[in-house]
Design a protein around this motif. Sequence first.
Motif, PDB file in Angstrom:
ATOM      1  N   LEU A  23       0.822  -1.207   0.000  1.00 13.02           N
ATOM      2  CA  LEU A  23       0.000   0.000   0.000  1.00 13.02           C
ATOM      3  C   LEU A  23       0.858   1.259   0.000  1.00 13.02           C
ATOM      4  O   LEU A  23       0.555   2.241  -0.692  1.00 13.02           O
ATOM      5  CB  LEU A  23      -0.934  -0.012   1.210  1.00 13.02           C
ATOM      6  N   LYS A  24       1.926   1.254   0.769  1.00 19.13           N
ATOM      7  CA  LYS A  24       2.817   2.413   0.825  1.00 19.13           C
ATOM      8  C   LYS A  24       3.442   2.695  -0.538  1.00 19.13           C
ATOM      9  O   LYS A  24       3.662   3.852  -0.918  1.00 19.13           O
ATOM     10  CB  LYS A  24       3.911   2.174   1.865  1.00 19.13           C
ATOM     11  N   ALA A  25       3.704   1.620  -1.297  1.00 23.64           N
ATOM     12  CA  ALA A  25       4.315   1.778  -2.624  1.00 23.64           C
ATOM     13  C   ALA A  25       3.304   2.208  -3.684  1.00 23.64           C
ATOM     14  O   ALA A  25       3.694   2.568  -4.800  1.00 23.64           O
ATOM     15  CB  ALA A  25       4.978   0.472  -3.052  1.00 23.64           C
ATOM     16  N   GLY A  26       2.007   2.151  -3.361  1.00 19.82           N
ATOM     17  CA  GLY A  26       0.995   2.614  -4.305  1.00 19.82           C
ATOM     18  C   GLY A  26       0.141   1.539  -4.926  1.00 19.82           C
ATOM     19  O   GLY A  26      -0.647   1.821  -5.838  1.00 19.82           O
ATOM     20  N   ALA A  27       0.255   0.303  -4.452  1.00 19.67           N
ATOM     21  CA  ALA A  27      -0.608  -0.758  -4.977  1.00 19.67           C
ATOM     22  C   ALA A  27      -2.045  -0.524  -4.528  1.00 19.67           C
ATOM     23  O   ALA A  27      -2.304   0.022  -3.460  1.00 19.67           O
ATOM     24  CB  ALA A  27      -0.130  -2.127  -4.481  1.00 19.67           C
ATOM     25  N   THR A  28      -2.984  -0.953  -5.361  1.00 21.73           N
ATOM     26  CA  THR A  28      -4.413  -0.887  -5.029  1.00 21.73           C
ATOM     27  C   THR A  28      -4.884  -2.280  -4.640  1.00 21.73           C
ATOM     28  O   THR A  28      -4.647  -3.247  -5.378  1.00 21.73           O
ATOM     29  CB  THR A  28      -5.239  -0.382  -6.225  1.00 21.73           C
ATOM     30  N   ILE A  29      -5.530  -2.400  -3.477  1.00 21.62           N
ATOM     31  CA  ILE A  29      -6.059  -3.687  -3.022  1.00 21.62           C
ATOM     32  C   ILE A  29      -7.572  -3.559  -2.888  1.00 21.62           C
ATOM     33  O   ILE A  29      -8.062  -2.748  -2.094  1.00 21.62           O
ATOM     34  CB  ILE A  29      -5.430  -4.119  -1.688  1.00 21.62           C
ATOM     35  N   LEU A  30      -8.308  -4.331  -3.687  1.00 21.19           N
ATOM     36  CA  LEU A  30      -9.769  -4.303  -3.668  1.00 21.19           C
ATOM     37  C   LEU A  30     -10.270  -5.593  -3.038  1.00 21.19           C
ATOM     38  O   LEU A  30      -9.999  -6.689  -3.546  1.00 21.19           O
ATOM     39  CB  LEU A  30     -10.317  -4.168  -5.095  1.00 21.19           C
ATOM     40  N   ARG A  31     -10.997  -5.484  -1.926  1.00 12.07           N
ATOM     41  CA  ARG A  31     -11.496  -6.657  -1.222  1.00 12.07           C
ATOM     42  C   ARG A  31     -12.989  -6.824  -1.467  1.00 12.07           C
ATOM     43  O   ARG A  31     -13.690  -5.885  -1.831  1.00 12.07           O
ATOM     44  CB  ARG A  31     -11.204  -6.544   0.273  1.00 12.07           C
ATOM     45  N   GLY A  32     -13.473  -8.057  -1.261  1.00 14.94           N
ATOM     46  CA  GLY A  32     -14.863  -8.364  -1.530  1.00 14.94           C
ATOM     47  C   GLY A  32     -15.169  -8.393  -3.013  1.00 14.94           C
ATOM     48  O   GLY A  32     -16.296  -8.143  -3.431  1.00 14.94           O
ATOM     49  N   VAL A  33     -14.150  -8.723  -3.810  1.00 22.03           N
ATOM     50  CA  VAL A  33     -14.266  -8.721  -5.276  1.00 22.03           C
ATOM     51  C   VAL A  33     -14.042 -10.144  -5.775  1.00 22.03           C
ATOM     52  O   VAL A  33     -12.961 -10.704  -5.603  1.00 22.03           O
ATOM     53  CB  VAL A  33     -13.244  -7.763  -5.909  1.00 22.03           C
ATOM     54  N   GLU A  34     -15.067 -10.725  -6.384  1.00 23.47           N
ATOM     55  CA  GLU A  34     -14.977 -12.104  -6.862  1.00 23.47           C
ATOM     56  C   GLU A  34     -14.831 -12.137  -8.375  1.00 23.47           C
ATOM     57  O   GLU A  34     -15.610 -11.528  -9.110  1.00 23.47           O
ATOM     58  CB  GLU A  34     -16.211 -12.896  -6.457  1.00 23.47           C
TER      59      GLU A  34
END
Length: 503
Positions: free
Chosen positions: A115-126
């Motif tokens: 996250l600090k490096a700028g990645a996007t993490i989307l949860r609850g996504v199937e």
Amino acid sequence: MTEKQLSSDVLIVGAGPTGLLLAGDLANAGVRVTVLEKRGSESNLTRAFTVHARTLEQLDARGLADDLIATGAPLSSLRLFGRLRIELGALPTRFPFVLITPQSNTERLLQERALKAGATILRGVEVTGLRQDAEGVRIETGEGDAKAVHRARYAVGTDGVHSTVRDLLGIPFPGESVVDSVLLADVRLERTPEDVLTVGANENGFAFLAPFGDGWYRVIAWDRARRLPDSAPVNLSEIADITRRALGEDYGLHDARWSSRFHSDERQAPNYRSGRVFLAGDAAHCHSPAGGQGMNTGLQDAANLSWKLAAAVQGWAPDALLDTYQTERHPVGRTVLRTSGALVRLALARSGPTRALRSALTSFADGLGPVAAKGARSVSGIGIRYPAPKDSHPLAGRRVPDLRLTGLYPAEGTADGRTGGPGRLYEALRTGRFVLVSNDELSAADPWADRVVTAAPADPHGKLRDTVLLVRPDGYAAWAAVDPSRGELRAALAHWLGAPSDD
């Protein structure tokens, strides 16, 4: 209804340790990366407790090893069954031990970094669909108003044993079940075990106890005489009974906050790549927990793949570089399946000859010498070596130890970048670049300064006195030569780093 359209350079499906390390590496390299995770929140289910030496080296190359070590307990030996232990104290590494810490600690550090490096993490996504062509990958997620289309140049499935990505690609996952009706539970104990890890196996079955560090323990147990479907309910008295018979006592286990029953498989995908989509971690291979190599193998998959994907996205990857992920990591996965499978079969031995072999190994464990040392290198990951061309220098393809360096370039805080002070190789690898180690000829790498860090060995008269060494971002030797010409060095750099930036 209009579908939501989202784009990235790389899509990662699965936010476990493998996917998070991969995401952090790519984001640090300036690659736009999105992680799609089916779980709506971070998982509190820890599966792995062991972090081996080679994984700690990879985490050191990302500035995370010391923080992770602070969360757990280092052990200089790993007990397998009976009195048989793998001794790790003599390993040639900064980390001659196995670290016992819950997987959740590893995930937390990797997620924070990503996250600090700028990645996007989307949860609850199937993920519901996947298509690819010569230009990129299209992944569909959700249904109805939540439906979205994600596009990227590449995608990686790190979504576990039941990988949706692998299924959508039509890649088989051949193998077999090694042991069924394994019991898991998180419990409290009335009596603290003497060892950090408590392991036992006999004719009744096996049991394993590992601490979370907060008063809770994970118990894993298997009763040879009680084999039920995964769906069968788990009774705490059932766990206590087999734990007592396998370990000699049950340590007064009580107050289970969670329990389950599962089966352990040995499986491996024949192909880790299908066009622009890759598999890593448990999506590519799964095996018994014996030796604690599962999470470690997945993290090392990610370390191998990340810099290659970054190079492809950035446009300088040499031809067929991405294909080397299959040629390098598939044999490693196959070896892990074999070694962990052999260990679990010995632990569960019922036949006379196999139990006799287990007894012999246990009795002579202290005198196995070179065989024991080779086993330690194998289980720890230190002994992994990748294929190299026939006439290569002996170092090519080998893991490079944490060399002491000086004169690092680029060097933070210096005016000309050529006056860097002393440092370590794995600190230099935190740039995500190659590292060229040489007593001279460092200026030959100037045209590739955006892809390589240069340094001299701290001991100019040591083993690398006349050797020029090019280290890959994952800490393996790409190329080495004794006293090469400037032209030979530039040819090697062009082969591994593509055309120089001034072309």
